[in-house]
Design a protein around this motif. Sequence first.
Motif, short mmCIF file in Angstrom:
data_model
loop_
_atom_site.label_atom_id
_atom_site.label_comp_id
_atom_site.label_asym_id
_atom_site.label_seq_id
_atom_site.Cartn_x
_atom_site.Cartn_y
_atom_site.Cartn_z
N ASN A 19 0.92 -1.05 0.08
CA ASN A 19 0.00 0.17 0.14
C ASN A 19 0.84 1.29 -0.04
O ASN A 19 2.06 1.16 0.26
N LYS A 20 0.28 2.45 -0.09
CA LYS A 20 0.95 3.57 -0.32
C LYS A 20 1.73 4.07 1.11
O LYS A 20 3.05 4.55 0.90
N SER A 21 1.19 3.61 2.32
CA SER A 21 1.88 3.96 3.46
C SER A 21 3.30 3.02 3.54
O SER A 21 4.07 3.76 4.20
N GLU A 22 3.25 2.17 3.26
CA GLU A 22 4.11 1.08 3.16
C GLU A 22 5.39 1.61 2.28
O GLU A 22 6.48 1.69 2.81
N LYS A 24 5.68 4.57 1.55
CA LYS A 24 6.08 5.88 2.11
C LYS A 24 7.34 5.71 3.04
O LYS A 24 8.29 6.26 3.12
N ASP A 25 6.81 4.71 3.65
CA ASP A 25 7.91 4.24 5.08
C ASP A 25 9.30 3.92 4.42
O ASP A 25 10.24 4.22 4.89
#
Length: 900
Positions: A19-22, A24-25
């Motif tokens: 996903n996008k959050s992963e 970004k991290d």
Amino acid sequence: MSQMRGLTNFITQIRACKNKSEEKDRVLKEMSNIRSKFQKGTRLGAYSRRKYTWKIIYIYMLGYEIDIGHMEAMQLCASKTYSEKKTGYCACQVLFNEKHDLLTMLTQPVKNDLSRDTPEHIQALAMTLVSNIGSKTMADTLWKDVADILTRGSSRSSIRKKASLCMLKMVRKAPENIEVEVIAPRVISMIADQDFGVALCAVTLMIGLVSMGPNPLYNEAIPNTIRVLYKLVTKNSNSGTDFSGYYYFNTISPWLQIKCLRLLQYFPAPQGDSKKRLDESLLRILKHETKRVKSGSSSQKKNKTNADHGILFECMNLIIYYEQTSGGEAEEKKSNYRDHLDAMAKLLGRFISLKEANVRYLGLDAMTRLAKIEGMGQKISQQMTTILFSLRKDQDASIRKRALDLLFVICSKENSRKITQELLSFLKVADYKIREELVLKIAILAERFATDLRWYLDVILNLITVAGDYVSDDIWYRAIQIVTNNEQLQKYAALTMSRALKNKGLHENGIKVGSYILGEFSDLVAETKSGEQLFESIHQHFETATSRTKALLLSSYIKLCNSFPDLQSQVLPVFSRFSVHADEELQQRACEYKTIIGRERKLLEDVFELMPAYENAESLDAKVKVRSKKAVSEAGATEDDDENEDEDEDENSEEEEEDEEIDLPDQDDETFDAILAASNSGVLYKSESLQIGVKMISGISQEMKMKLFYGNKSDYALENLTVSFKGPDALDIQQSPNQAFTVNPKEQKAQYLRAICMKPFSEIPEMTVSCTIDGEEHDFSVKLPILMHQFISPYQMDAGKFKENWGKFEGGEAREVISGIDGKELTLKVPEIFHMHKVDIAASAIPLVGIFNASKDGRVIKLPVMGSLAVKNGNCQVIFRSKHQSVSQNLLAAFKTIFA
């Protein structure tokens, strides 16, 4: 890059994110790692620097904001290894843009890579960067290096192509600074190159040059361009040209054919052998497309059709251009392409009925230009049914717009009523985007082809009824002018407007027209309409009208009283009510009209007698054309408050002409001080009759360039204008044009100056301007803002190196304490005006570093300059240091001239 395992693994991990959050991290983690690696500075190896730079590029392409890696990318550009340079140039083109603050620092590394001794594959990298993100400053500095590559016969084809496109970028960015005489001959010879790729780039560059302005040198390009076109169209390989590799769906290099046809549209029709070749080429193109359309070969691939259509439409544009430019010539010298026009009209008639929207659009556009040729409008009118269908039914708004333009052009006395009626019908359902233009065109056509002025008035009233919001003031003003100037129309207009005003939903523009006409010509309908009826028909709209319309209605009421005295009892209460109104305009009118009614009858008759006919009234068509030309001419002009005031006075003044006294005094000190403190542009000279603006390019090298704008604000021409220079022998000032020229009234002319510095100086150069005005000679002097600081260029240096080098230049020091200086203003202005780099160091003084540039016997001299400015209690200690004390002393003198 493919062997960088760390980069490959990083891309794989990013693609594996769920996903996008992963994602970004993972990106933030990598950015933190790269930031820590870059902080090592010189300890970071070349391989690692490249790898992390590629990671930054990939992260940026993912859409994340990048705040690191810019300096590292520039360091890679300055590297001696090709792989590092390639990485650096790629990163700079991705991370930077034309307005980036750090782009100036790239100019010197790029200049080094463009030098004659640099391998061509490195030159290609540098030219690619300039083509993509080159700024005006970069173009001014590097154009000679690119011109050297372009004019050098030993360069490979790929390098010449890149040089051509790079030069095109520079021409667009800084056309006033590039000497076309240097590059034009080589570009013209490249058009005939056996490599069609080189020829395409050369033709593209040539189009860029000629579009900037005419030059007799460019005419040499006509024969070469026609030879190339003839070779491509006839597939003539007798010259040894190998066409293999240039076929695009069985058409040889269609892009080059299109460019050649477009380039020829900047020149007059050729003569002799060139004309024969061009005629045959154009005829072959038209015959080929006619044959294809007649055969109905719709099974061809879309790309093939697009290529052929591109060539055909550009061929038509060239023929139309030749016909239009030959319109004013003698019959025996006229263009003989008229034989092709009928075939073009038939072809275009087929195109505008095709399903392909792009072809329909291009067909309508070409038809519009073709219809402007004498005798072609009637032939194109035969396609009226198809054109009207495009206007009414086509879903594409741009195609409807083109159909509207075409109808406007082909309208004549014979079909004007039909076209106007069709446009009025279409107005009811037309898009709001084109309604204003549609209304204007209908009004122009109705006036232009009105054989019966009653029909014209009916059209205007219809426009107000259907689309009143889009009827501009110019339209209904013109309608009133026509009614006022034609007595036979006045009674019909009064009757028509009296009927229209009975409609309570009449648009406000209709109320304005109706109230004015009834106020002026109510006596003409007194036999059929009573004064009370006319007053009631107008007054019913009063409460809902705007203040501007109410003012017009009050004037109509007093005029009705002049024709119908018994109306005074009904009108006086209205005047009494508005004599205490908050709106000043309404209050003034009401008070004045109320007073006039209370006086003797003769005063009313004298004040409100019929308005005289309008003298020199412009048609709506002429007014729109004048306004369009004025808008175009003012688009590139420099805005100035005094000039605007002069224009307003010219427009509003109707006083008798008086002899204008021309006074051209010398430049005042206030104007000179203001331009010295400016960074690159401003007003150099200002008087009631003449203004000289200036744009400057400096702080780059030993050359300073200036563009002067002579704005003539008087009613007399400035004839035989010449300039001469007096100043230090350290400067070589050149001018272009160097012959006398004329600046016509209300016109602006440009002149270019180039100052070359040969050694340090402190004397301010002076320019003497001489001209003849109305037979009388005038001359005045203007000090030029050319001081030594204009030849300083910034030099990047960190705090450690500044401290290390500061003591080395102590022997060449110049210092002085100057009082009455604003420290905050100095901090902002000095680095910018003096073109010196402000060193980031924690100190009370402002440290500055730059390079003084000069030229002697063709040899460039560069001397480092260091400075320190310390401001305390309104006093400033100024210190400049250099290897040569004359540099420091003269730079200190420039500082005192500007700030002391």
